[in-house]
Enzyme design. Structure first.
Site, PDB file in Angstrom:
ATOM      1  CD1 TRP A   1      30.177  33.164  45.286  1.00 50.10           C
ATOM      2  CD2 TRP A   1      32.211  32.288  45.228  1.00 50.10           C
ATOM      3  NE1 TRP A   1      30.727  33.171  43.879  1.00 50.10           N
ATOM      4  CE2 TRP A   1      32.047  32.592  44.099  1.00 50.10           C
ATOM      5  CE3 TRP A   1      33.314  31.611  45.494  1.00 50.10           C
ATOM      6  CZ2 TRP A   1      32.864  32.274  43.001  1.00 50.10           C
ATOM      7  CZ3 TRP A   1      34.439  31.362  44.636  1.00 50.10           C
ATOM      8  CH2 TRP A   1      34.127  31.615  43.215  1.00 50.10           C
TER       9      TRP A   1
ATOM     10  CE  LYS B   1      32.770  37.998  41.115  1.00 46.88           C
ATOM     11  NZ  LYS B   1      33.067  37.069  42.077  1.00 46.88           N
TER      12      LYS B   1
ATOM     13  CG  ASP C   1      33.423  36.802  49.879  1.00 41.83           C
ATOM     14  OD1 ASP C   1      33.666  37.954  49.223  1.00 41.83           O
ATOM     15  OD2 ASP C   1      33.359  35.838  49.365  1.00 41.83           O
TER      16      ASP C   1
HETATM   17  C1  LIG Z   1      33.712  35.987  42.873  1.00 42.94           C
HETATM   18  C2  LIG Z   1      33.364  35.780  44.118  1.00 42.94           C
HETATM   19  C3  LIG Z   1      34.722  35.222  44.872  1.00 42.94           C
HETATM   20  C4  LIG Z   1      35.814  34.568  44.206  1.00 42.94           C
HETATM   21  O1  LIG Z   1      36.679  35.520  43.872  1.00 42.94           O
HETATM   22  P1  LIG Z   1      37.999  35.185  42.933  1.00 42.94           P
HETATM   23  O2  LIG Z   1      38.590  36.624  43.215  1.00 42.94           O
HETATM   24  O3  LIG Z   1      37.675  34.655  41.568  1.00 42.94           O
HETATM   25  O4  LIG Z   1      38.741  34.420  44.145  1.00 42.94           O
HETATM   26  C5  LIG Z   1      34.253  34.994  46.161  1.00 42.94           C
HETATM   27  N1  LIG Z   1      33.226  35.443  46.846  1.00 42.94           N
HETATM   28  C6  LIG Z   1      32.132  35.995  46.163  1.00 42.94           C
HETATM   29  C7  LIG Z   1      30.994  36.636  46.860  1.00 42.94           C
HETATM   30  C8  LIG Z   1      32.364  36.073  44.775  1.00 42.94           C
HETATM   31  O5  LIG Z   1      31.198  36.768  44.185  1.00 42.94           O
END
Ligand SMILES: *Cc1c(COP(=O)(O)O)cnc(C)c1O
Length: 361
Positions: free
Chosen positions: A102, A196, A172
């Site tokens: 990511w 999540k 993030d």
């Molecule tokens: C799942 C995830 C993403 C992507 O998220 P989306 O909402 O599907 O765009 C980005 N960063 C991390 C750390 C993730 O776990």
């Protein structure tokens, strides 16, 4: 039908009480005679949800006064572009720390719009660990430094965050927001897709320091502008109202269960059940992450061979534990044990692991 233990990485398991509450209110939300989904977002009922969710994010995380909390669409992946577009001026650049897939994607997307530097990376080690503070070489005057707090695919997590002084830190936190306490004031901007740890897919939480809302370049698309969304309290256009409603219920559930201190304690206990099983297996189970980088949210491990890994996933599924297959880039197994995964689920998995080893060791 019994509910299963859902170890999927995302969308992920939600608290049962939250689902039941949503079910109870589904046909008639607070005497409106309709569901939240059917209601206008310009009503007092929806505005109450929007503002309560914002207030709960602030309360639970201890967000200081000089920040705004926004509920946006497009997932964390849209933030990969929005962050550089909003925060980097033409003569500046951004620094990225690569700790997994990511973080790589965030940097790659940003580099379409602005100059980026990779200032630390553990790619050579297949992202088994988080870089040490002394491995991070910040460039000269970046607009920000970006990191990913928890690496969902590789199962590593920052245990403490670098102190960068006046350089804005962007994170993030999609896969570990609200799972533990941390100091929000260390960050200029935090973003997290909800699916999540916070609720269903469809909404992304952005926490942004107010001074960053000034001076956003005029050519940024309206829907990607933090200043527009802040000015309109996340109601510039039709919001993902049911997702925000669900996030609000999850935040209430977190608060009712002792807030982040209690969540952190539960998550530490839950992860220990599985990591201890790995560590006591005499090498039968091998963790992907090195010990001091281990994630409390995503536990990645291998078995002696791929056949056994397949068998493990199949038999676990038959026993009501699903979503354990690892990501193809790491292989093996991954147990995602976000806030809403119960201690019973982790105990069941640990017991299953021990029994599987005895039978197949
Ligand atoms: C799942 C995830 C993403 C992507 O998220 P989306 O909402 O599907 O765009 C980005 N960063 C991390 C750390 C993730 O776990």
């Amino acid at each position: 039908m019994e509910r299963i233990f859902n170890f999927n990485a995302g969308p992920a398991t939600l608290p049962l009480v939250v689902l039941e509450e949503a079910q109870n209110e589904l046909l008639n939300f607070k005497g409106t005679g309709m569901s939240v989904m059917e209601n206008s977002h310009r009503t007092k009922e929806y505005e109450a949800i929007n503002s309560e969710a914002e207030a709960l994010v602030k309360e639970l995380l201890g967000v200081p006064e000089n920040y705004r909390v926004l509920f946006l669409q497009g997932g964390a992946s849209t933030q990969f572009a929005a962050v550089p577009m909003n925060l980097v001026s033409v003569d500046s650049h951004a620094d990225y720390i690569l700790t997994g897939a990511w973080a790589e994607k965030a940097q790659k997307e940003a580099s379409k719009f602005v100059k980026t530097n990779v200032i630390a990376s553990t790619k050579e080690e297949n992202y088994t660990r988080i870089p040490r503070i002394d491995e991070i070489k910040v460039s000269d005057g970046p607009a920000y430094v970006h990191l990913c707090s928890n690496n969902t695919i590789f199962g590593t997590q920052w245990q403490s965050f670098p102190d960068l002084g006046d350089i804005p830190l962007v994170a993030d936190m999609s896969s570990d927001i609200m799972s533990r306490r941390f100091d929000v004031s260390k960050f200029a901007l935090i973003y997290a897709g909800a699916q999540k740890n916070l609720g269903p897919a469809g909404v992304t939480v952005v926490i942004i320091r107010k001074d960053l809302l000034e001076g956003i370049p005029s050519n940024i698309p309206t829907m990607l502008r933090y200043d527009i969304h802040a000015k309109n309290d996340s109601l510039y256009n039709t919001p993902p109202s049911f997702s925000v409603y669900m996030v609000n219920l999850v935040l209430r559930w977190l608060k009712n269960n002792g807030g982040l201190a209690a969540a952190e304690k539960r998550n530490t206990e839950k992860a220990a059940l599985i990591y201890n099983t790995i560590d006591n297996s005499e090498g039968y189970y091998r963790g992907h992450a090195v010990k001091d980088s281990r994630s409390l949210m995503n536990i990645t491990f291998r078995l002696p061979n791929e056949e056994l890994e397949k068998k493990f996933a199949v038999e676990a599924t038959a026993q009501g534990m699903i979503g354990l297959k690892g990501h193809r880039s790491v292989g093996g197994l991954r147990a995602s044990v976000y806030n809403a995964m119960s201690i019973e689920g982790c105990m069941a998995l640990a017991e299953f692991m021990k029994a599987f080893q005895s039978k197949n060791g």
